[in-house]
Scaffold this active site. Structure first.
Site, mmCIF file in Angstrom:
data_model
loop_
_atom_site.group_PDB
_atom_site.id
_atom_site.type_symbol
_atom_site.label_atom_id
_atom_site.label_comp_id
_atom_site.label_asym_id
_atom_site.label_seq_id
_atom_site.Cartn_x
_atom_site.Cartn_y
_atom_site.Cartn_z
ATOM 1 N N ASP A 252 0.833 -1.204 0.000
ATOM 2 C CA ASP A 252 0.000 0.000 0.000
ATOM 3 C C ASP A 252 0.869 1.256 0.000
ATOM 4 O OD1 ASP A 252 -2.297 1.533 0.129
ATOM 5 O OD2 ASP A 252 -3.107 0.523 1.897
ATOM 6 N N ASP B 288 -10.774 1.880 -2.972
ATOM 7 C CA ASP B 288 -11.281 1.597 -1.628
ATOM 8 C C ASP B 288 -12.810 1.570 -1.614
ATOM 9 O OD1 ASP B 288 -8.896 1.231 -0.389
ATOM 10 O OD2 ASP B 288 -8.772 3.220 0.510
HETATM 11 C C1 GLA Z 1 -5.647 1.941 2.376
HETATM 12 C C2 GLA Z 1 -6.032 0.751 1.517
HETATM 13 C C3 GLA Z 1 -7.067 -0.061 2.245
HETATM 14 C C4 GLA Z 1 -6.526 -0.514 3.598
HETATM 15 C C5 GLA Z 1 -6.060 0.684 4.416
HETATM 16 C C6 GLA Z 1 -5.326 0.230 5.660
HETATM 17 O O1 GLA Z 1 -6.707 2.826 2.483
HETATM 18 O O2 GLA Z 1 -6.473 1.163 0.255
HETATM 19 O O3 GLA Z 1 -7.476 -1.180 1.479
HETATM 20 O O4 GLA Z 1 -5.457 -1.391 3.360
HETATM 21 O O5 GLA Z 1 -5.198 1.518 3.653
HETATM 22 O O6 GLA Z 1 -4.843 1.273 6.416
#
Ligand code: GLA
Length: 703
Positions: free
Chosen positions: A453, A521
């Site tokens: 990420d 997300d």
């Molecule tokens: C980002 C990712 C999510 C999750 C969060 C965790 O927003 O896109 O899928 O992994 O971080 O903090």
């Protein structure tokens, strides 16, 4: 001198200008046996355009062009900006072969100290032409390049052009957008140090259907992409002299200046161009083919498994017993990898602390992470883990020990976004540290899936006193690639999911170094479908990681059935993000059936061609997949917005387009047999047997 580069079905023909000052485009389109004439200066140029301004140059610099846009700006710091070029004939390399062609044409500038090489390659497997440049400074003084784009593309669609592109923001990525450009410049890009959430580095061009359509039929469509994951810019300029619209793209020229000290060179990112005679959809399919055959390391289920990710069920409250309970249900559903997301490492109780300290929290994992991983593996699944290795929280041991490791503009306050700073990957010691962290994790625990990420833009780089300090976004991106390459080489069985707050870093370069991408997300199925529809216009289903979730979308919050949510996620790489403990026995049973069905169909979804019918905001929307040569099933995912099926109305039909007209197909699970021609002409009835608001139809070829 003229060269023809062959793709699978198209030709890309360029020639050297008679005075050796540049390479021009002669033809780009369908393969025919017609000899292409080399471009020549029009007999009469009206207005103020000079020959070099009006020539369809493959790459132009200031000093060579006078008034028209140039991909390269050269600044030697002596006010005499620009460069003019003469070919180095001895250095030309052209190779043509069964598998593809490649061309390198080097030029020397008027001082004899700068060498610019234009590169192009094609492959017989797909229709993409890849182009980039190398610039070498053999002089004694430094040269600055305020702009060093990768390529100029002379797109032969006339000057009144329709541009399709993808725009968005967090949780709303990949929205299809369109602009009709009638003599002007359109520019998209990112200054986020990354591909960014706002635009995808890819455009599709067609001639505007009215006045200029005699120049090219509207079915002739061209795609241009930049394969780069740092700050970038792509510009469409229809204000050119001649019959084409120019697309220029490369590393962002607003935030980046490349410096070449004596003896140094710069290799630009690659740019990719594609032609299709089947319109905008044909361009999407040409991209998919290229991404399947040239970018993916393979298309096996191993590297695109069914994932359960526990993030939405637990957020930062990671507890081993709870995770094991979820893992037990996930295994029963047929999940192949159990992924623990954020929250597993020491000090990580919220997004305010812990980032950078990549050791399992002993309070959460008294027996270490392996205690969980081993149990997951015993249940027949693989174990996966979330990391965000490029960032650090101020409240972390890493930052307390190495406050100098983050990007900072000296004398200015540090900028924190999501409570975190970015590690300066332009520093060798920092890159090596990140590589060691990952090696330690992967060798100490049986992890075979990483979700990587990145939750903020890369800002405020620029090391004072470092002549390359203004290239920090380039350095950062190259280090990111280096680490991904290291993972592939040293841990080939580890699947990599690329993520950046959802779809903040998705481009062809990332596709070449990862296996799947976390598209957004946004997990609300209706909003997700809109995102996936745009995504599939430029990127393929085999990377499109998608979870079933119980969340409603941020925008369209109308509920949908579990079947609908599965049908959305099954159209890519299926995952589940729901709190499985909240599902009752019936829901788990249904979910298990859908997972099994997906496993039967994924060969078609991941290895086939896809085409979308309508828009997700229409009453009926369909994504159609046709499998590869060894599995020519047709799979239709159908989504219905009007969920009230009790009303008396005609049963809807979908009109697939990828069937062979002269073949017969059985609609799986029924006695219905249709011919390809009749299915295309009269449509296929949608019985909604899968769910009340979605269907998954499979057409099996009988002959
Ligand atoms: C980002 C990712 C999510 C999750 C969060 C965790 O927003 O896109 O899928 O992994 O971080 O903090």
């Amino acid at each position: 001198m003229q060269w023809t580069l062959h793709t699978r079905a198209t030709d890309y023909v360029v020639s050297l200008l008679p005075d050796g000052s540049g390479v021009v485009l002669d033809y780009w389109g369908e393969r025919t046996d017609v000899e292409r004439e080399a471009w020549s200066e029009p007999a009469r140029i009206t207005g103020w355009a000079t020959p070099s301004d009006s020539a369809p140059l493959e790459y132009a610099s200031n000093g060579q062009r006078h008034t028209a846009f140039s991909e390269l700006l050269v600044d030697r710091g002596d006010s005499r900006t620009g460069a003019s070029w003469r070919v180095d004939e001895a250095g030309i390399a052209f190779e043509t072969g069964q598998r593809g062609d490649s061309l390198d044409v080097p030029f020397i500038d008027e001082t004899g100290t700068l060498r610019l090489t234009l590169h192009a390659t094609t492959s017989a497997d797909h229709d993409v032409v890849r182009r980039w440049i190398t610039l070498e400074n053999s002089g004694e003084s430094a040269v600055e390049l305020p702009r060093a784009f990768s390529a100029g593309w002379n797109v032969p669609v006339g000057q009144r052009v329709r541009v399709d592109y993808l725009a968005g923001s967090w949780s709303r990525e990949f929205q299809r957008r369109r602009v009709d450009l009638d003599w002007g410049t359109f520019s998209i890009g990112s200054r986020q140090g990354m591909t960014g959430l706002a635009f995808s580095p890819v455009v599709t061009l067609t001639a505007l259907p009215d006045i200029d359509s005699f120049v090219r039929p509207a079915s002739h469509a061209y795609g241009v992409a930049l394969e780069w994951s740092g700050s970038w810019r792509l510009q469409v300029d229809s204000n050119q002299v001649g019959q084409s619209t120019r697309v220029s793209c490369g590393v962002d020229d607003d935030t980046t200046t490349i410096t070449l000290l004596a003896g140094e060179s710069f290799v630009s990112p690659q740019s990719a161009g594609v032609f299709s005679a089947d319109g905008v959809d044909g361009v999407s399919q040409a991209w998919h083919r290229y991404q399947q055959l040239a970018l993916a390391r393979d298309l096996t289920p191993w590297h695109r498994p069914v994932v359960y990710n526990s993030w939405m069920a637990t957020t930062f409250d990671v507890r081993i017993d709870h995770q094991l309970e979820l893992a037990g249900i996930a295994a029963d559903l047929g999940v192949e990898v159990f992924v623990v997301d954020d929250g597993w490492f020491v000090g990580r109780t919220s997004d305010r602390a812990g980032l950078g300290d990549w050791t399992p929290d002993p309070a959460k994992f008294p027996g270490g992470l392996s205690a969980l991983a081993d149990r997951v593996i015993e249940k027949g699944m693989r174990f996966g883990l979330w990391v965000e290795p490029e960032c650090v929280n101020p409240d972390s041991d890493l930052f307390r020990q190495h406050p100098d490791w983050v990007y900072r503009a000296e004398g200015r306050p540090l900028l924190s976004i999501r409570n975190q700073y970015v590690l300066d990957l332009g520093r060798q010691d920092v890159v090596e540290w990140v590589e060691d962290v990952l090696r330690t994790l992967l060798t100490s625990t049986p992890i075979s899936y990483i979700k990587w990420d990145m939750n903020r833009p890369v800002t405020d780089g620029g090391r004072a006193g470092d002549p390359h300090g203004r290239e920090w976004s380039v350095q950062h991106t190259r280090s990111y690639y280096r680490i991904l390459r290291m993972l592939r080489a040293e841990f080939p069985d580890v699947t990599l999911e690329a993520c950046a707050s959802g779809g903040g870093r998705i481009d062809n370069a990332v596709l070449a170094l990862s296996d799947v991408v976390w598209t957004s997300d946004e997990v609300g199925a209706r909003d997700r479908l809109v995102i996936q529809d745009g995504f599939l216009s430029a990127y393929p289903a085999h990377v499109m990681s998608s979870w079933v979730s119980d969340d409603l979308g941020h925008r369209d919050r109308s509920p949908s059935s579990l079947g609908y949510r599965f049908a959305v996620a099954m159209a890519g790489v299926l995952g589940i993000g729901s709190d499985l403990l909240a599902w009752d026995a019936e829901e788990r049973d249904e979910a298990g059936r859908h997972v099994a069905r997906y496993k039967e169909l994924r060969n078609v979804v991941h290895r086939g061609t896809s085409v979308t019918h309508g828009r997700p905001t229409d009453n009926l929307y369909c994504v159609e997949y046709r499998g590869p040569a060894d599995d020519e099933r047709i799979v239709l995912f159908v989504y219905d917005r009007d969920r009230d099926r009790t009303r008396d109305r005609e049963q809807p039909r979908v009109f697939p387009t990828t069937l062979d007209a002269d073949r017969r197909y059985r609609v799986a699970g029924s006695e219905q047999v249709v011919s390809g021609a009749s299915a295309r002409g009269s449509g296929v009835l949608v019985p909604f047997g899968f769910a009340s608001d979605a269907d998954v139809l499979v057409l099996d070829p009988l002959d």
